[in-house]
Design a protein around this motif. Structure first.
Motif, PDB file in Angstrom:
ATOM      1  N   LEU A  95       0.852  -1.182   0.000  1.00 54.41           N
ATOM      2  CA  LEU A  95       0.000   0.000   0.000  1.00 54.41           C
ATOM      3  C   LEU A  95       0.883   1.225   0.000  1.00 54.41           C
ATOM      4  O   LEU A  95       1.799   1.340   0.815  1.00 54.41           O
ATOM      5  CB  LEU A  95      -0.902   0.015   1.237  1.00 54.41           C
ATOM      6  CG  LEU A  95      -1.721   1.283   1.473  1.00 54.41           C
ATOM      7  CD1 LEU A  95      -2.785   1.450   0.383  1.00 54.41           C
ATOM      8  CD2 LEU A  95      -2.361   1.271   2.841  1.00 54.41           C
ATOM      9  N   GLN A  96       0.623   2.120  -0.945  1.00 55.86           N
ATOM     10  CA  GLN A  96       1.269   3.427  -0.947  1.00 55.86           C
ATOM     11  C   GLN A  96       0.160   4.440  -0.753  1.00 55.86           C
ATOM     12  O   GLN A  96      -0.811   4.467  -1.529  1.00 55.86           O
ATOM     13  CB  GLN A  96       1.991   3.698  -2.260  1.00 55.86           C
ATOM     14  CG  GLN A  96       2.627   5.064  -2.304  1.00 55.86           C
ATOM     15  CD  GLN A  96       3.299   5.361  -3.634  1.00 55.86           C
ATOM     16  OE1 GLN A  96       3.552   4.474  -4.436  1.00 55.86           O
ATOM     17  NE2 GLN A  96       3.579   6.617  -3.864  1.00 55.86           N
ATOM     18  N   ILE A  97       0.298   5.247   0.263  1.00 61.18           N
ATOM     19  CA  ILE A  97      -0.771   6.180   0.596  1.00 61.18           C
ATOM     20  C   ILE A  97      -0.183   7.539   0.961  1.00 61.18           C
ATOM     21  O   ILE A  97       0.836   7.616   1.630  1.00 61.18           O
ATOM     22  CB  ILE A  97      -1.631   5.605   1.751  1.00 61.18           C
ATOM     23  CG1 ILE A  97      -2.852   6.458   2.031  1.00 61.18           C
ATOM     24  CG2 ILE A  97      -0.838   5.435   2.997  1.00 61.18           C
ATOM     25  CD1 ILE A  97      -3.816   5.818   3.007  1.00 61.18           C
ATOM     26  N   THR A 131      -5.595  -5.719   5.250  1.00 62.88           N
ATOM     27  CA  THR A 131      -5.478  -6.621   4.108  1.00 62.88           C
ATOM     28  C   THR A 131      -5.975  -5.918   2.857  1.00 62.88           C
ATOM     29  O   THR A 131      -6.693  -4.916   2.938  1.00 62.88           O
ATOM     30  CB  THR A 131      -6.319  -7.906   4.320  1.00 62.88           C
ATOM     31  OG1 THR A 131      -7.699  -7.546   4.395  1.00 62.88           O
ATOM     32  CG2 THR A 131      -5.896  -8.650   5.579  1.00 62.88           C
ATOM     33  N   GLU A 132      -5.591  -6.462   1.712  1.00 57.63           N
ATOM     34  CA  GLU A 132      -6.014  -5.888   0.435  1.00 57.63           C
ATOM     35  C   GLU A 132      -7.539  -5.889   0.325  1.00 57.63           C
ATOM     36  O   GLU A 132      -8.137  -4.916  -0.137  1.00 57.63           O
ATOM     37  CB  GLU A 132      -5.395  -6.697  -0.713  1.00 57.63           C
ATOM     38  CG  GLU A 132      -5.751  -6.199  -2.081  1.00 57.63           C
ATOM     39  CD  GLU A 132      -5.134  -7.038  -3.192  1.00 57.63           C
ATOM     40  OE1 GLU A 132      -5.504  -6.787  -4.354  1.00 57.63           O
ATOM     41  OE2 GLU A 132      -4.315  -7.921  -2.913  1.00 57.63           O
ATOM     42  N   ASP A 139     -16.211   1.523   1.381  1.00 56.10           N
ATOM     43  CA  ASP A 139     -16.520   1.437   2.803  1.00 56.10           C
ATOM     44  C   ASP A 139     -15.255   1.164   3.617  1.00 56.10           C
ATOM     45  O   ASP A 139     -15.064   1.730   4.695  1.00 56.10           O
ATOM     46  CB  ASP A 139     -17.557   0.331   3.037  1.00 56.10           C
ATOM     47  CG  ASP A 139     -18.055   0.292   4.460  1.00 56.10           C
ATOM     48  OD1 ASP A 139     -18.354   1.374   5.014  1.00 56.10           O
ATOM     49  OD2 ASP A 139     -18.159  -0.823   5.026  1.00 56.10           O
ATOM     50  N   GLY A 140     -14.383   0.319   3.096  1.00 54.36           N
ATOM     51  CA  GLY A 140     -13.122   0.027   3.771  1.00 54.36           C
ATOM     52  C   GLY A 140     -12.233   1.260   3.872  1.00 54.36           C
ATOM     53  O   GLY A 140     -11.575   1.486   4.890  1.00 54.36           O
ATOM     54  N   LYS A 141     -12.233   2.079   2.832  1.00 54.36           N
ATOM     55  CA  LYS A 141     -11.432   3.306   2.844  1.00 54.36           C
ATOM     56  C   LYS A 141     -12.009   4.322   3.838  1.00 54.36           C
ATOM     57  O   LYS A 141     -11.262   5.009   4.539  1.00 54.36           O
ATOM     58  CB  LYS A 141     -11.360   3.905   1.443  1.00 54.36           C
ATOM     59  CG  LYS A 141     -10.523   3.075   0.475  1.00 54.36           C
ATOM     60  CD  LYS A 141     -10.544   3.676  -0.912  1.00 54.36           C
ATOM     61  CE  LYS A 141      -9.717   2.876  -1.889  1.00 54.36           C
ATOM     62  NZ  LYS A 141     -10.364   1.688  -2.399  1.00 54.36           N
ATOM     63  N   SER A 171      -3.529  10.258  -2.304  1.00 51.64           N
ATOM     64  CA  SER A 171      -3.093   9.170  -3.172  1.00 51.64           C
ATOM     65  C   SER A 171      -3.340   7.865  -2.431  1.00 51.64           C
ATOM     66  O   SER A 171      -3.091   7.768  -1.218  1.00 51.64           O
ATOM     67  CB  SER A 171      -1.607   9.326  -3.509  1.00 51.64           C
ATOM     68  OG  SER A 171      -1.165   8.222  -4.263  1.00 51.64           O
ATOM     69  N   PHE A 172      -3.821   6.855  -3.158  1.00 52.53           N
ATOM     70  CA  PHE A 172      -4.142   5.574  -2.530  1.00 52.53           C
ATOM     71  C   PHE A 172      -3.886   4.490  -3.561  1.00 52.53           C
ATOM     72  O   PHE A 172      -4.681   4.304  -4.483  1.00 52.53           O
ATOM     73  CB  PHE A 172      -5.610   5.561  -2.086  1.00 52.53           C
ATOM     74  CG  PHE A 172      -5.947   4.510  -1.088  1.00 52.53           C
ATOM     75  CD1 PHE A 172      -6.014   4.809   0.254  1.00 52.53           C
ATOM     76  CD2 PHE A 172      -6.194   3.192  -1.489  1.00 52.53           C
ATOM     77  CE1 PHE A 172      -6.334   3.844   1.186  1.00 52.53           C
ATOM     78  CE2 PHE A 172      -6.508   2.221  -0.559  1.00 52.53           C
ATOM     79  CZ  PHE A 172      -6.575   2.545   0.780  1.00 52.53           C
TER      80      PHE A 172
END
Length: 177
Positions: A95-97, A131-132, A139-141, A171-172
């Motif tokens: 994950l790059q955020i 997890t991915e 909703d997860g975000k 950025s996500f």
């Protein structure tokens, strides 16, 4: 003669049983009346307090105004955090955020800067536990945003005060390894 005595005993026992039923009925009726009176009193007190609260709403608002933060004037205060790159739980993706924190005021911005190492550490632990599948849905975000906000406020030792009002993703990216 013995049979006659038994019949008299039976006759005497029946009125006593009927008297107990009447006594029980009287007790139940009195109990219902007491409960109705208590309920009526409670409703009266509740409704009179509610109407008194409505009449004194202007006084209560003036008294409680210092407790609530008023909407600040001017543009919002944002602080951009450095990008995070973590391995997601399960080991098959990264994950790059990038995110920005919307803060209550300039003082909160300075406080956030002083707590950045603690904040980054807590966020890395949070993000790497995801997890991915959790992060794929909208909703997860949204849940992640709420968790990030909570973690940042807790890391800043804010207590009941919340210097971070919102978290914005700039950025996500989820990438398979």
């Amino acid at each position: 003669m013995a049979e006659k005595d038994k019949k008299e005993d039976v006759k005497e026992a029946k009125p006593a049983a009927g008297g107990n039923n009447k006594l029980l009925l009287v007790v139940i009726v009195l109990l219902v009346l007491v409960l109705a009176a208590v309920g009526g009193l409670a409703a009266y007190v509740f409704l009179s307090n509610k109407s008194a609260a409505g009449a004194d709403a202007s006084h209560a608002t003036a008294e409680h105004a210092p407790e609530k933060k008023e909407k600040k004037e001017g543009p919002p205060v944002f602080e951009k955090l450095e990008p995070f790159v973590v391995n997601l739980s399960g080991g098959s993706s990264m994950l790059q955020i990038e995110l920005q924190a919307e803060l209550a005021d300039e003082h909160a911005k300075e406080t956030l800067k002083s707590y950045l190492p603690k904040v980054r550490s807590a966020l890395i632990l949070l993000l790497s536990a995801k997890t991915e599948e959790e992060l794929q849905s909208a909703d997860g975000k949204v849940k992640l945003k709420a968790q990030i906000k909570k973690i940042i406020n807790e890391s800043m030792d804010a207590g009941a005060e919340e210097p971070v009002e919102n978290v914005l993703f700039t950025s996500f990216i989820i990438q398979l390894q």
